[in-house]
Design a protein around this motif. Structure first.
Motif, PDB file in Angstrom:
ATOM      1  N   ASP A 308      49.654   8.356  22.546  1.00  0.00           N
ATOM      2  CA  ASP A 308      50.028   7.014  22.034  1.00  0.00           C
ATOM      3  C   ASP A 308      48.860   6.825  20.986  1.00  0.00           C
ATOM      4  O   ASP A 308      48.121   6.801  21.570  1.00  0.00           O
ATOM      5  CB  ASP A 308      51.595   5.817  22.268  1.00  0.00           C
ATOM      6  CG  ASP A 308      51.008   5.658  23.403  1.00  0.00           C
ATOM      7  OD1 ASP A 308      49.720   4.475  22.475  1.00  0.00           O
ATOM      8  OD2 ASP A 308      51.040   5.501  24.604  1.00  0.00           O
ATOM      9  N   LEU A 309      48.833   5.575  20.213  1.00  0.00           N
ATOM     10  CA  LEU A 309      48.080   5.182  19.591  1.00  0.00           C
ATOM     11  C   LEU A 309      47.324   4.395  20.020  1.00  0.00           C
ATOM     12  O   LEU A 309      46.048   4.342  19.924  1.00  0.00           O
ATOM     13  CB  LEU A 309      49.062   4.888  17.916  1.00  0.00           C
ATOM     14  CG  LEU A 309      49.437   6.022  16.925  1.00  0.00           C
ATOM     15  CD1 LEU A 309      49.247   5.214  15.990  1.00  0.00           C
ATOM     16  CD2 LEU A 309      47.819   6.800  16.995  1.00  0.00           C
ATOM     17  N   TYR A 310      48.321   3.357  20.930  1.00  0.00           N
ATOM     18  CA  TYR A 310      47.455   2.330  21.723  1.00  0.00           C
ATOM     19  C   TYR A 310      46.064   2.820  22.282  1.00  0.00           C
ATOM     20  O   TYR A 310      45.425   2.442  22.947  1.00  0.00           O
ATOM     21  CB  TYR A 310      48.341   1.431  22.164  1.00  0.00           C
ATOM     22  CG  TYR A 310      47.917   0.416  23.567  1.00  0.00           C
ATOM     23  CD1 TYR A 310      47.306  -0.678  22.902  1.00  0.00           C
ATOM     24  CD2 TYR A 310      47.843   1.209  24.869  1.00  0.00           C
ATOM     25  CE1 TYR A 310      46.614  -1.536  24.255  1.00  0.00           C
ATOM     26  CE2 TYR A 310      47.324   0.138  25.650  1.00  0.00           C
ATOM     27  CZ  TYR A 310      46.955  -1.302  25.258  1.00  0.00           C
ATOM     28  OH  TYR A 310      46.141  -1.926  26.239  1.00  0.00           O
ATOM     29  N   HIS A 311      46.845   3.885  23.652  1.00  0.00           N
ATOM     30  CA  HIS A 311      45.795   4.195  24.268  1.00  0.00           C
ATOM     31  C   HIS A 311      44.740   5.484  24.173  1.00  0.00           C
ATOM     32  O   HIS A 311      44.097   6.141  24.655  1.00  0.00           O
ATOM     33  CB  HIS A 311      46.693   5.216  25.082  1.00  0.00           C
ATOM     34  CG  HIS A 311      47.838   4.353  26.131  1.00  0.00           C
ATOM     35  ND1 HIS A 311      48.483   4.097  26.113  1.00  0.00           N
ATOM     36  CD2 HIS A 311      47.499   3.776  27.670  1.00  0.00           C
ATOM     37  CE1 HIS A 311      48.795   3.204  27.169  1.00  0.00           C
ATOM     38  NE2 HIS A 311      48.089   3.151  28.049  1.00  0.00           N
ATOM     39  N   THR A 312      45.752   6.360  22.674  1.00  0.00           N
ATOM     40  CA  THR A 312      44.306   7.345  22.071  1.00  0.00           C
ATOM     41  C   THR A 312      43.329   6.138  21.196  1.00  0.00           C
ATOM     42  O   THR A 312      41.956   7.126  22.238  1.00  0.00           O
ATOM     43  CB  THR A 312      45.327   7.658  20.918  1.00  0.00           C
ATOM     44  OG1 THR A 312      46.066   8.350  21.604  1.00  0.00           O
ATOM     45  CG2 THR A 312      44.230   8.154  20.071  1.00  0.00           C
ATOM     46  N   CYS A 313      43.601   4.685  21.187  1.00  0.00           N
ATOM     47  CA  CYS A 313      42.545   3.928  20.941  1.00  0.00           C
ATOM     48  C   CYS A 313      41.696   3.774  21.700  1.00  0.00           C
ATOM     49  O   CYS A 313      39.720   3.755  22.023  1.00  0.00           O
ATOM     50  CB  CYS A 313      42.788   2.797  20.174  1.00  0.00           C
ATOM     51  SG  CYS A 313      41.651   1.040  19.806  1.00  0.00           S
ATOM     52  N   TYR A 314      42.077   2.888  22.804  1.00  0.00           N
ATOM     53  CA  TYR A 314      41.182   2.601  24.047  1.00  0.00           C
ATOM     54  C   TYR A 314      41.119   2.898  24.877  1.00  0.00           C
ATOM     55  O   TYR A 314      39.442   3.057  25.445  1.00  0.00           O
ATOM     56  CB  TYR A 314      42.127   1.742  24.074  1.00  0.00           C
ATOM     57  CG  TYR A 314      42.435  -0.343  23.556  1.00  0.00           C
ATOM     58  CD1 TYR A 314      41.524  -0.952  22.965  1.00  0.00           C
ATOM     59  CD2 TYR A 314      43.826  -0.291  23.168  1.00  0.00           C
ATOM     60  CE1 TYR A 314      41.536  -1.688  22.508  1.00  0.00           C
ATOM     61  CE2 TYR A 314      44.150  -1.215  21.703  1.00  0.00           C
ATOM     62  CZ  TYR A 314      43.081  -2.248  21.725  1.00  0.00           C
ATOM     63  OH  TYR A 314      42.882  -3.202  20.826  1.00  0.00           O
ATOM     64  N   CYS A 315      41.802   4.631  25.071  1.00  0.00           N
ATOM     65  CA  CYS A 315      40.554   5.307  25.379  1.00  0.00           C
ATOM     66  C   CYS A 315      39.468   5.979  25.097  1.00  0.00           C
ATOM     67  O   CYS A 315      38.294   5.929  25.358  1.00  0.00           O
ATOM     68  CB  CYS A 315      41.956   6.814  25.952  1.00  0.00           C
ATOM     69  SG  CYS A 315      42.278   6.541  27.809  1.00  0.00           S
ATOM     70  N   LEU A 316      39.346   6.062  24.007  1.00  0.00           N
ATOM     71  CA  LEU A 316      38.557   6.992  22.598  1.00  0.00           C
ATOM     72  C   LEU A 316      37.404   6.082  22.946  1.00  0.00           C
ATOM     73  O   LEU A 316      36.110   6.116  23.272  1.00  0.00           O
ATOM     74  CB  LEU A 316      39.264   7.210  20.914  1.00  0.00           C
ATOM     75  CG  LEU A 316      39.826   8.147  21.174  1.00  0.00           C
ATOM     76  CD1 LEU A 316      39.700   8.939  20.319  1.00  0.00           C
ATOM     77  CD2 LEU A 316      38.861   9.937  21.047  1.00  0.00           C
ATOM     78  N   LEU A 317      37.973   4.869  22.783  1.00  0.00           N
ATOM     79  CA  LEU A 317      36.684   3.679  22.600  1.00  0.00           C
ATOM     80  C   LEU A 317      36.112   3.666  24.041  1.00  0.00           C
ATOM     81  O   LEU A 317      34.896   3.335  24.173  1.00  0.00           O
ATOM     82  CB  LEU A 317      37.245   1.850  22.895  1.00  0.00           C
ATOM     83  CG  LEU A 317      37.617   1.670  21.532  1.00  0.00           C
ATOM     84  CD1 LEU A 317      38.488   0.156  20.965  1.00  0.00           C
ATOM     85  CD2 LEU A 317      36.638   0.929  20.615  1.00  0.00           C
ATOM     86  N   GLY A 318      36.967   3.440  25.406  1.00  0.00           N
ATOM     87  CA  GLY A 318      36.286   3.845  26.724  1.00  0.00           C
ATOM     88  C   GLY A 318      35.550   4.705  26.764  1.00  0.00           C
ATOM     89  O   GLY A 318      34.453   4.544  27.328  1.00  0.00           O
TER      90      GLY A 318
END
Ligand code: FPP
Length: 375
Positions: A308-318
């Motif tokens: 999902d977009l939330y996890h895509t964003c925060y995994c990429l930030l991570g």
């Protein structure tokens, strides 16, 4: 640990272990770009439950594309067009017709504007009215409410600090009187930070508190040893992923909330022994690569969940946070590639600002633009 918690933990290990045992897939750049491009099309009807998160969806999409170096002028133009319709009557942002101005919605809108990094986007912000509105959400003890009659927690304080940092360098008179003391009270006996004094330490609130404390120059007042221990304990010894709190499960999104907290901890270190890595970043990278990248592209919490977009964003930030080292020069953040050769397979991932959750260059451009505008 209760029986129920132990069972959930064992089930997670049993599901994740086979993914970790497979040969490494590396970073699925093309699949992630496809996933993000497909998310630019109109969403199907079940997404109406996310009506109150429209601004967040824009931010998650834009920051993911920006981190991958794929944010185009066309997408920025669409974002500016939509965000223009979300401007509220008092200087904050809403989620469109029928929604109130909300500090977290405004935070997501301001970060989206920052990611667009052009004057059309910056012009959507009325600096004085935005700062006056933030002031109206301040409580007497220095904490903030999410809207005029809304709840108060460290997310709201962080959002206020981050917005003010980007548009005003936190110079507005008395806006943050007492905020640092209030945030410091959120550090718990465990060492992490809670949403409010006296509640449970959590990775999300720890990031919010540490980021805001860092901007307010209060890091020397944080109890560093218990914090270091608590951050270290967030990494699961078997899976390598990070959890948000004691006895809870790993989740890809904590790669940022906890991973960035580790970077903020290191940024404020005042001796070499203080900067010893608190987490094993190669193990975390392996968890993200093996367990958080479904074949469909995009990133997820853990298997068997969908991306999902939330996890895509925060995994990429991570991933970005472990691919770069950060240092403070004249109170501004500078990033450089981590020396580890393991990160060579995603060289284009932009360094993320450890406070602002956008690429460092975008944060710097916005700060420079608004510092020349009078309130
Ligand atoms: C627990 O969810 C989640 C929270 C208590 C809040 C987390 C806070 C953030 C992620 C920070 C948000 C920051 C901003 C700027 C809005 P859970 O019980 O489903 O998850 P868990 O089991 O992993 O604790």
């Amino acid at each position: 640990m209760s029986f129920e918690t132990l069972r959930a933990y064992e089930q997670t290990n049993a599901v994740c272990k086979p993914f970790l045992d497979k040969p490494s897939t590396g970073f699925a750049l093309d699949a992630h770009i496809k996933f993000l491009e497909s998310s630019l099309k109109p969403f199907p009807a079940p997404y109406t439950v996310l009506d109150a998160s429209k601004t967040w969806i824009i931010y998650w999409e834009l920051v993911s594309l920006a981190l991958l170096g794929r944010l185009t002028d066309d997408v920025k133009e669409q974002a500016v067009h939509t965000l223009a319709t979300f401007r509220g009557p008092n200087g904050g942002f809403t989620n469109g017709l029928g929604h109130k101005e909300h500090i977290l919605t405004t935070y997501a809108a301001v970060l989206s504007i920052c990611l667009c990094n052009n004057s059309e986007a910056y012009d959507l912000i009325d600096k004085k009215r935005l700062l006056d509105w933030l002031m109206s959400l301040r409580n007497a003890d220095g904490s903030f409410r999410v809207h005029d009659e809304g709840e108060c927690d460290s997310r709201a304080s962080y959002a206020a600090v981050c917005i003010a940092y980007l548009v005003d360098g936190v110079n507005y008179p008395h806006l943050f009187d007492g905020t640092l003391d209030w945030l410091l009270q959120c550090q718990t006996y465990e060492g992490g930070f809670a949403g409010n004094p006296g509640t449970e330490a959590h990775g999300g609130y720890t990031f919010c508190s540490l980021a805001a404390i860092s901007v307010l120059n209060g890091s020397s007042r944080v109890r560093r040893i218990p914090l270091a221990r608590w951050l270290t304990q967030r990494q699961d010894a078997i899976l390598g992923g990070l959890s948000g709190r004691t006895n809870k499960l790993v989740d890809g999104c904590y790669s940022w909330w906890v991973g960035a907290s580790v970077n903020l901890f290191a940024l404020e270190a005042n001796s070499d022994s203080d900067t010893r890595p608190l987490i094993k970043s190669e193990k975390l990278q392996e968890y993200i690569y093996q367990c958080c990248q479904p074949a469909t592209g995009g990133l997820r919490d853990k298997p068997p969940k969908p991306a999902d977009l939330y996890h895509t964003c925060y995994c990429l930030l991570g991933l970005s946070s472990i691919a770069h080292n950060y240092r403070l020069v004249d109170n501004r953040v500078h990033a450089q590639n981590s020396s580890s050769p393991r990160y060579d397979d995603y060289p284009s991932l932009q360094p993320a600002h450890p406070v602002c959750c956008v690429p460092v260059n975008d944060a710097e451009s916005m700060i420079t633009h608004f510092s020349s505008l009078q309130c």
